[in-house]
Design a protein around this motif. Structure first.
Motif, PDB file in Angstrom:
ATOM      1  N   TYR A  31       0.826  -1.202   0.000  1.00  0.00           N
ATOM      2  CA  TYR A  31       0.000   0.000   0.000  1.00  0.00           C
ATOM      3  C   TYR A  31       0.864   1.257   0.000  1.00  0.00           C
ATOM      4  O   TYR A  31       0.613   2.192  -0.763  1.00  0.00           O
ATOM      5  CB  TYR A  31      -0.927  -0.021   1.222  1.00  0.00           C
ATOM      6  N   LEU A  32       1.897   1.287   0.831  1.00  0.00           N
ATOM      7  CA  LEU A  32       2.796   2.436   0.873  1.00  0.00           C
ATOM      8  C   LEU A  32       3.537   2.618  -0.446  1.00  0.00           C
ATOM      9  O   LEU A  32       3.697   3.751  -0.920  1.00  0.00           O
ATOM     10  CB  LEU A  32       3.805   2.290   2.010  1.00  0.00           C
ATOM     11  N   MET A  33       3.987   1.529  -1.050  1.00  0.00           N
ATOM     12  CA  MET A  33       4.680   1.622  -2.330  1.00  0.00           C
ATOM     13  C   MET A  33       3.764   2.190  -3.406  1.00  0.00           C
ATOM     14  O   MET A  33       4.195   3.001  -4.241  1.00  0.00           O
ATOM     15  CB  MET A  33       5.206   0.250  -2.751  1.00  0.00           C
ATOM     16  N   ALA A  34       2.506   1.799  -3.397  1.00  0.00           N
ATOM     17  CA  ALA A  34       1.549   2.324  -4.372  1.00  0.00           C
ATOM     18  C   ALA A  34       1.336   3.820  -4.159  1.00  0.00           C
ATOM     19  O   ALA A  34       1.282   4.591  -5.130  1.00  0.00           O
ATOM     20  CB  ALA A  34       0.222   1.579  -4.257  1.00  0.00           C
ATOM     21  N   LYS A  35       1.223   4.246  -2.914  1.00  0.00           N
ATOM     22  CA  LYS A  35       1.034   5.668  -2.622  1.00  0.00           C
ATOM     23  C   LYS A  35       2.261   6.484  -3.024  1.00  0.00           C
ATOM     24  O   LYS A  35       2.137   7.568  -3.589  1.00  0.00           O
ATOM     25  CB  LYS A  35       0.740   5.889  -1.130  1.00  0.00           C
ATOM     26  N   ILE A  36       3.451   5.972  -2.722  1.00  0.00           N
ATOM     27  CA  ILE A  36       4.684   6.682  -3.078  1.00  0.00           C
ATOM     28  C   ILE A  36       4.801   6.810  -4.588  1.00  0.00           C
ATOM     29  O   ILE A  36       5.146   7.874  -5.113  1.00  0.00           O
ATOM     30  CB  ILE A  36       5.911   5.960  -2.479  1.00  0.00           C
ATOM     31  N   THR A  37       4.497   5.737  -5.315  1.00  0.00           N
ATOM     32  CA  THR A  37       4.540   5.776  -6.779  1.00  0.00           C
ATOM     33  C   THR A  37       3.541   6.781  -7.326  1.00  0.00           C
ATOM     34  O   THR A  37       3.842   7.533  -8.257  1.00  0.00           O
ATOM     35  CB  THR A  37       4.247   4.377  -7.350  1.00  0.00           C
ATOM     36  N   GLU A  38       2.352   6.817  -6.737  1.00  0.00           N
ATOM     37  CA  GLU A  38       1.323   7.766  -7.178  1.00  0.00           C
ATOM     38  C   GLU A  38       1.788   9.201  -6.953  1.00  0.00           C
ATOM     39  O   GLU A  38       1.635  10.059  -7.823  1.00  0.00           O
ATOM     40  CB  GLU A  38       0.035   7.500  -6.404  1.00  0.00           C
ATOM     41  N   ILE A  39       2.381   9.478  -5.807  1.00  0.00           N
ATOM     42  CA  ILE A  39       2.856  10.835  -5.500  1.00  0.00           C
ATOM     43  C   ILE A  39       3.973  11.227  -6.453  1.00  0.00           C
ATOM     44  O   ILE A  39       3.992  12.336  -6.982  1.00  0.00           O
ATOM     45  CB  ILE A  39       3.327  10.910  -4.024  1.00  0.00           C
ATOM     46  N   ARG A  40       4.910  10.307  -6.714  1.00  0.00           N
ATOM     47  CA  ARG A  40       6.026  10.612  -7.623  1.00  0.00           C
ATOM     48  C   ARG A  40       5.538  10.861  -9.044  1.00  0.00           C
ATOM     49  O   ARG A  40       6.034  11.745  -9.726  1.00  0.00           O
ATOM     50  CB  ARG A  40       7.041   9.474  -7.619  1.00  0.00           C
ATOM     51  N   SER A  41       4.560  10.067  -9.499  1.00  0.00           N
ATOM     52  CA  SER A  41       4.064  10.254 -10.853  1.00  0.00           C
ATOM     53  C   SER A  41       3.311  11.584 -10.980  1.00  0.00           C
ATOM     54  O   SER A  41       3.365  12.240 -12.011  1.00  0.00           O
ATOM     55  CB  SER A  41       3.174   9.091 -11.277  1.00  0.00           C
ATOM     56  N   ASN A  42       2.620  11.980  -9.902  1.00  0.00           N
ATOM     57  CA  ASN A  42       1.923  13.276  -9.931  1.00  0.00           C
ATOM     58  C   ASN A  42       2.923  14.425  -9.972  1.00  0.00           C
ATOM     59  O   ASN A  42       2.719  15.417 -10.679  1.00  0.00           O
ATOM     60  CB  ASN A  42       1.017  13.429  -8.712  1.00  0.00           C
ATOM     61  N   LYS A  43       4.004  14.322  -9.226  1.00  0.00           N
ATOM     62  CA  LYS A  43       5.026  15.373  -9.231  1.00  0.00           C
ATOM     63  C   LYS A  43       5.711  15.450 -10.590  1.00  0.00           C
ATOM     64  O   LYS A  43       5.942  16.527 -11.116  1.00  0.00           O
ATOM     65  CB  LYS A  43       6.079  15.114  -8.146  1.00  0.00           C
ATOM     66  N   LYS A  44       6.033  14.312 -11.167  1.00  0.00           N
ATOM     67  CA  LYS A  44       6.695  14.267 -12.455  1.00  0.00           C
ATOM     68  C   LYS A  44       5.787  14.856 -13.539  1.00  0.00           C
ATOM     69  O   LYS A  44       6.204  15.632 -14.366  1.00  0.00           O
ATOM     70  CB  LYS A  44       7.041  12.825 -12.811  1.00  0.00           C
ATOM     71  N   GLY A  45       4.528  14.484 -13.526  1.00  0.00           N
ATOM     72  CA  GLY A  45       3.574  14.983 -14.506  1.00  0.00           C
ATOM     73  C   GLY A  45       3.383  16.488 -14.398  1.00  0.00           C
ATOM     74  O   GLY A  45       3.296  17.193 -15.396  1.00  0.00           O
ATOM     75  N   GLY A  46       3.388  17.003 -13.182  1.00  0.00           N
ATOM     76  CA  GLY A  46       3.232  18.436 -12.970  1.00  0.00           C
ATOM     77  C   GLY A  46       4.419  19.221 -13.479  1.00  0.00           C
ATOM     78  O   GLY A  46       4.286  20.312 -14.017  1.00  0.00           O
ATOM     79  N   GLN A  47       5.611  18.679 -13.365  1.00  0.00           N
ATOM     80  CA  GLN A  47       6.819  19.361 -13.828  1.00  0.00           C
ATOM     81  C   GLN A  47       6.892  19.389 -15.340  1.00  0.00           C
ATOM     82  O   GLN A  47       7.328  20.345 -15.930  1.00  0.00           O
ATOM     83  CB  GLN A  47       8.063  18.685 -13.256  1.00  0.00           C
ATOM     84  N   GLU A  48       6.444  18.332 -16.007  1.00  0.00           N
ATOM     85  CA  GLU A  48       6.503  18.272 -17.462  1.00  0.00           C
ATOM     86  C   GLU A  48       5.520  19.240 -18.090  1.00  0.00           C
ATOM     87  O   GLU A  48       5.776  19.809 -19.138  1.00  0.00           O
ATOM     88  CB  GLU A  48       6.227  16.858 -17.948  1.00  0.00           C
ATOM     89  N   GLU A  49       4.349  19.427 -17.465  1.00  0.00           N
ATOM     90  CA  GLU A  49       3.342  20.319 -18.024  1.00  0.00           C
ATOM     91  C   GLU A  49       3.683  21.789 -17.800  1.00  0.00           C
ATOM     92  O   GLU A  49       3.283  22.633 -18.572  1.00  0.00           O
ATOM     93  CB  GLU A  49       1.982  20.005 -17.391  1.00  0.00           C
ATOM     94  N   ALA A  50       4.422  22.104 -16.773  1.00  0.00           N
ATOM     95  CA  ALA A  50       4.712  23.505 -16.437  1.00  0.00           C
ATOM     96  C   ALA A  50       5.731  24.132 -17.337  1.00  0.00           C
ATOM     97  O   ALA A  50       6.451  23.634 -18.083  1.00  0.00           O
ATOM     98  CB  ALA A  50       5.197  23.612 -14.994  1.00  0.00           C
TER      99      ALA A  50
END
Length: 50
Positions: A31-50
């Motif tokens: 569960y923690l690994m899934a949450k960490i992956t989700e947070i990292r993918s959201n951060k990465k996606g936000g940086q690419e769009e900006a």
């Protein structure tokens, strides 16, 4: 004979508790690994769009 059965039940109970505890621990880790992956993918996606 009765003492042997009680001793066997005690050992069996400890073993079953250990298995149950490990399953809960692994579930929590996944569960923690899934949450960490989700947070990292959201951060990465936000940086690419900006």
């Amino acid at each position: 004979m009765n003492e042997n059965i009680m001793y066997a039940l005690e050992i069996m109970g400890k073993g079953m508790f250990s298995i149950f505890a490990v399953i809960i621990l692994l579930t929590f880790i996944v569960y923690l690994m899934a949450k960490i992956t989700e947070i990292r993918s959201n951060k990465k996606g936000g940086q690419e769009e900006a």
